[in-house]
Design a protein around this motif. Structure first.
Motif, PDB file in Angstrom:
ATOM      1  N   ASP A 470       0.821  -1.215   0.000  1.00 32.72           N
ATOM      2  CA  ASP A 470       0.000   0.000   0.000  1.00 32.72           C
ATOM      3  C   ASP A 470       0.855   1.265   0.000  1.00 32.72           C
ATOM      4  O   ASP A 470       0.346   2.351  -0.282  1.00 32.72           O
ATOM      5  CB  ASP A 470      -0.931   0.007   1.223  1.00 32.72           C
ATOM      6  N   ILE A 471       2.114   1.130   0.360  1.00 32.53           N
ATOM      7  CA  ILE A 471       3.028   2.281   0.308  1.00 32.53           C
ATOM      8  C   ILE A 471       3.707   2.274  -1.054  1.00 32.53           C
ATOM      9  O   ILE A 471       4.501   1.393  -1.366  1.00 32.53           O
ATOM     10  CB  ILE A 471       4.065   2.220   1.442  1.00 32.53           C
ATOM     11  N   GLN A 472       3.360   3.256  -1.867  1.00 32.74           N
ATOM     12  CA  GLN A 472       3.832   3.278  -3.258  1.00 32.74           C
ATOM     13  C   GLN A 472       5.320   3.619  -3.348  1.00 32.74           C
ATOM     14  O   GLN A 472       5.827   4.459  -2.600  1.00 32.74           O
ATOM     15  CB  GLN A 472       3.026   4.302  -4.060  1.00 32.74           C
ATOM     16  N   ARG A 473       6.000   2.950  -4.275  1.00 32.00           N
ATOM     17  CA  ARG A 473       7.421   3.174  -4.533  1.00 32.00           C
ATOM     18  C   ARG A 473       7.665   3.217  -6.037  1.00 32.00           C
ATOM     19  O   ARG A 473       6.836   2.749  -6.818  1.00 32.00           O
ATOM     20  CB  ARG A 473       8.242   2.037  -3.927  1.00 32.00           C
ATOM     21  N   ASP A 474       8.819   3.767  -6.413  1.00 31.74           N
ATOM     22  CA  ASP A 474       9.177   3.729  -7.828  1.00 31.74           C
ATOM     23  C   ASP A 474       9.805   2.373  -8.126  1.00 31.74           C
ATOM     24  O   ASP A 474       9.925   1.517  -7.247  1.00 31.74           O
ATOM     25  CB  ASP A 474      10.096   4.893  -8.198  1.00 31.74           C
ATOM     26  N   GLN A 475      10.240   2.153  -9.345  1.00 34.73           N
ATOM     27  CA  GLN A 475      10.750   0.846  -9.732  1.00 34.73           C
ATOM     28  C   GLN A 475      12.049   0.471  -9.009  1.00 34.73           C
ATOM     29  O   GLN A 475      12.412  -0.705  -8.948  1.00 34.73           O
ATOM     30  CB  GLN A 475      10.996   0.811 -11.240  1.00 34.73           C
ATOM     31  N   SER A 476      12.722   1.471  -8.418  1.00 31.33           N
ATOM     32  CA  SER A 476      13.957   1.201  -7.676  1.00 31.33           C
ATOM     33  C   SER A 476      13.719   1.056  -6.180  1.00 31.33           C
ATOM     34  O   SER A 476      14.659   0.826  -5.422  1.00 31.33           O
ATOM     35  CB  SER A 476      14.976   2.324  -7.914  1.00 31.33           C
ATOM     36  N   GLY A 477      12.460   1.189  -5.749  1.00 31.18           N
ATOM     37  CA  GLY A 477      12.143   1.008  -4.336  1.00 31.18           C
ATOM     38  C   GLY A 477      12.095   2.270  -3.519  1.00 31.18           C
ATOM     39  O   GLY A 477      11.842   2.221  -2.308  1.00 31.18           O
ATOM     40  N   PHE A 478      12.323   3.452  -4.136  1.00 30.10           N
ATOM     41  CA  PHE A 478      12.249   4.706  -3.402  1.00 30.10           C
ATOM     42  C   PHE A 478      10.779   5.080  -3.171  1.00 30.10           C
ATOM     43  O   PHE A 478       9.940   4.941  -4.059  1.00 30.10           O
ATOM     44  CB  PHE A 478      12.979   5.812  -4.152  1.00 30.10           C
ATOM     45  N   ILE A 479      10.485   5.589  -1.990  1.00 32.90           N
ATOM     46  CA  ILE A 479       9.102   5.808  -1.548  1.00 32.90           C
ATOM     47  C   ILE A 479       8.542   7.116  -2.099  1.00 32.90           C
ATOM     48  O   ILE A 479       9.176   8.171  -1.994  1.00 32.90           O
ATOM     49  CB  ILE A 479       9.049   5.797  -0.012  1.00 32.90           C
ATOM     50  N   LEU A 480       7.351   7.027  -2.673  1.00 34.97           N
ATOM     51  CA  LEU A 480       6.679   8.210  -3.222  1.00 34.97           C
ATOM     52  C   LEU A 480       5.973   8.971  -2.110  1.00 34.97           C
ATOM     53  O   LEU A 480       5.372   8.383  -1.211  1.00 34.97           O
ATOM     54  CB  LEU A 480       5.658   7.799  -4.283  1.00 34.97           C
ATOM     55  N   THR A 481       6.035  10.298  -2.192  1.00 32.28           N
ATOM     56  CA  THR A 481       5.363  11.149  -1.210  1.00 32.28           C
ATOM     57  C   THR A 481       4.681  12.312  -1.916  1.00 32.28           C
ATOM     58  O   THR A 481       4.988  12.630  -3.066  1.00 32.28           O
ATOM     59  CB  THR A 481       6.363  11.721  -0.180  1.00 32.28           C
ATOM     60  N   GLY A 482       3.747  12.955  -1.201  1.00 36.08           N
ATOM     61  CA  GLY A 482       3.113  14.175  -1.689  1.00 36.08           C
ATOM     62  C   GLY A 482       2.506  14.038  -3.070  1.00 36.08           C
ATOM     63  O   GLY A 482       1.781  13.089  -3.364  1.00 36.08           O
ATOM     64  N   GLU A 483       2.834  14.966  -3.946  1.00 36.14           N
ATOM     65  CA  GLU A 483       2.231  15.012  -5.275  1.00 36.14           C
ATOM     66  C   GLU A 483       2.689  13.865  -6.180  1.00 36.14           C
ATOM     67  O   GLU A 483       2.093  13.634  -7.232  1.00 36.14           O
ATOM     68  CB  GLU A 483       2.550  16.353  -5.946  1.00 36.14           C
ATOM     69  N   ASP A 484       3.739  13.145  -5.787  1.00 36.75           N
ATOM     70  CA  ASP A 484       4.200  12.007  -6.589  1.00 36.75           C
ATOM     71  C   ASP A 484       3.352  10.754  -6.374  1.00 36.75           C
ATOM     72  O   ASP A 484       3.455   9.803  -7.143  1.00 36.75           O
ATOM     73  CB  ASP A 484       5.663  11.679  -6.270  1.00 36.75           C
ATOM     74  N   VAL A 485       2.544  10.751  -5.316  1.00 34.97           N
ATOM     75  CA  VAL A 485       1.671   9.597  -5.058  1.00 34.97           C
ATOM     76  C   VAL A 485       0.634   9.508  -6.181  1.00 34.97           C
ATOM     77  O   VAL A 485      -0.050  10.479  -6.504  1.00 34.97           O
ATOM     78  CB  VAL A 485       0.975   9.732  -3.681  1.00 34.97           C
ATOM     79  N   ARG A 486       0.522   8.318  -6.789  1.00 32.59           N
ATOM     80  CA  ARG A 486      -0.296   8.175  -7.996  1.00 32.59           C
ATOM     81  C   ARG A 486      -1.799   8.203  -7.724  1.00 32.59           C
ATOM     82  O   ARG A 486      -2.558   8.831  -8.436  1.00 32.59           O
ATOM     83  CB  ARG A 486       0.085   6.869  -8.703  1.00 32.59           C
TER      84      ARG A 486
END
Length: 548
Positions: A470-486
């Motif tokens: 449920d915690i979104q990440r990019d393809q390298s595993g870095f965690i998305l926050t704020g406006e980057d959350v899809r």
């Protein structure tokens, strides 16, 4: 209020003229300190104090533990040595009873000395006796609480020594040579604490922490905020959160300071014109966080994170659980693995990821290779150049200008035993019990090089696979926050450092789009507390509305 007439009864002021006492009374600060409160802590910037009322205890820290040096009574003064020697506080001062003190800043203190020869002579005489006492006290109190015996190639010894170094705990190292088989299979490694507590094989940082009395278990079951990770971002958040009244728990799986602890000298961090090591920076932040009441446990790993009715539950290794209203993920990153033949089998035996101060003496007179072109690699090169015969910086890119700070490049260029080889990669490592040689490739040409040590400091890998999907990440595993959350949750979008899971925040290098610098991580950790306060306020308003 300080009156000039009362100063005459104290020896340091009695030798002054009445007009000089009047001036001091007008510029000095009156400080009231309650029993058990700290006046100054070891390592802080000094001031000159004169004790007017009460009693003060002086404590000196050795090897991670504090011992009582002496007690001050009215009329005593302190802080003169640090100001005159241009150093930080060499000991901590704590009020043994309610105290009233006079305080002068360094400029005011030096002005007082320059105005009176007699006062200057008195202060210098007391300072000389005090430094003599401290020297004798240090000689009679062994600063090394810990003795580690084993092989420099033993992974357990290396883990324990790195842990001790990261946490500023002095230790005596006894190297009995190459690791050899024994009945216990550990090569005879051991650890002794305070000459009494003995820790046997296999050596681990957890065992060392327990023997030293370092906290490895949380004090409570419920907190306002749990911070996962004790690097710059996590420590900054712990200091800010605890100082603003939050019940904070910080969980660190290794040692304090994170990857920044590998930085032997950070010269572009604000406030430290002479530079500061990652270890020192982490140690100072740790003390601040503890002073403000943060609960900090080490050598513990967070294995799972899942939502509950009023927040979240975190499961630690050992099946221990803690509950919290808010979570901050600040686990940082780890070095990328070096994909080269023979490297994996030599890890801990000449091949190392990262570099700590404990490796300095082991590199004395040897040929050291460092893989990497960033600031951490450059700082390591400068550090090892003080010990090694040669330090070769192997950089995959065509130049280091794109990845390294200018001040660091200039320092490297001035160091005669540092060699920078751009467009170069390690393709193979060879050795038996220890690394013996490496093969490098530069512009298609492969060379075999004799090597005593290979330190790998390349890239950044985000290990976030322990987190919920449920915690979104990019393809390298870095965690998305704020406006980057899809796909934002609920009816509102996540705020600046909030993840796709409401009430779970992220700061530092593990965050997608973060700036990989220590000062940036510290800023994010502090900023996260502001967002967390906003979240808790909204949550309280919602709960009050539902209750009514």
């Amino acid at each position: 209020m300080i009156c000039a007439s009362e100063l005459e009864k104290y020896s340091v002021f009695a030798c002054l003229l009445a007009s000089q006492r009047e001036r001091i009374a007008s510029v000095a600060a009156e400080v009231i300190v309650n029993e058990n409160e700290w006046i100054i802590r070891q390592g802080e910037s000094p001031s000159f104090f004169v004790l007017l009322e009460g009693t003060v205890q002086c404590e000196k820290e050795y090897g991670g533990t504090a011992t009582l040096c002496l007690q001050h009574v009215p009329g005593d003064f302190f802080g003169e040595a640090e100001i005159l020697l241009d150093s930080v506080a060499i000991a901590s001062l704590q009020a043994h009873s309610r105290c009233r003190l006079l305080r002068l800043d360094p400029i005011q203190f030096k002005d007082m000395l320059s105005s009176s020869r007699r006062c200057n002579d008195l202060v210098v005489e007391v300072m000389t006796e005090r430094l003599k006492f401290i020297r004798e006290h240090m000689q009679s109190n062994d600063q090394f609480r810990v003795e580690v015996t084993g092989s420099s190639d033993d992974p357990g010894c290396r883990e324990v020594r790195t842990f001790l170094s990261q946490n500023h705990i002095g230790y005596r190292w006894r190297d009995h040579g190459p690791k050899s088989a024994t009945e216990d299979g550990c090569g005879g490694s051991s650890l002794i604490v305070d000459g009494v507590i003995s820790v046997g094989c296999p050596l681990t940082a957890r065992k060392a922490a327990d023997a030293l009395g370092i906290k490895t278990r949380p004090s409570d079951k419920c907190y306002d905020l749990v911070i996962v990770g004790g690097g710059p971002a996590g420590l900054a958040a712990a200091v800010s959160g605890a100082s603003e009244g939050l019940r904070v728990l910080l969980v660190e799986k290794d040692g304090i300071g994170g990857q920044a602890a590998c930085s032997t000298r950070i010269e572009n961090y604000p406030g430290f014109p002479s530079g500061i090591s990652g270890n020192d920076l982490g140690s100072r932040a740790l003390k601040q966080a503890i002073q403000f009441g943060a609960d900090i446990i080490m050598t513990r790993r967070v294995c799972d994170l899942y939502p509950m009715a009023n927040g979240y539950c975190l499961e630690l290794d050992g099946a221990e659980r803690v509950e919290t209203q808010v979570v901050l993920i600040a686990t940082g990153v780890q070095w990328r693995r070096l994909e080269a033949e023979g490297v994996e089998s030599l890890i801990g035996r000449g091949v190392l990821y990262g570099a700590s101060r404990t490796e300095g003496r082991a590199a004395l007179g040897k040929n050291v290779f460092i893989v990497g072109g960033g600031n951490s690699a450059g700082q390591a090169a400068m550090f090892f150049s003080e010990y090694a015969a040669t330090v070769t910086l192997l950089v995959r890119g065509a130049a280091i200008e794109e990845t390294m700070s200018t001040y660091l490049m200039e320092q490297i260029q001035r160091r005669s035993n540092i060699i920078v080889e751009p467009s170069t990669e390690v393709v193979k490592a060879e050795g038996g019990e220890h690394l013996e040689s490496i093969y490098t490739c530069s512009n298609g040409v492969i060379r075999k090089r004799l090597a005593d040590a290979l330190f790998v400091m390349i890239g950044a890998v985000a290990h976030s696979d322990w987190l919920s999907k449920d915690i979104q990440r990019d393809q390298s595993g870095f965690i998305l926050t704020g406006e980057d959350v899809r796909k934002p949750f609920g009816k509102r979008a996540p705020v600046g450092l909030e993840t796709s899971m409401e009430g779970v925040f992220c700061a530092g290098d593990i965050r997608f789009r973060s700036v990989k610098r220590v000062s940036a991580s510290v800023g994010e950790g502090s900023m996260a507390i502001s967002y967390i306060h906003q979240y808790l306020s909204r949550k309280q308003v919602y709960e009050n509305r539902m209750a009514s």
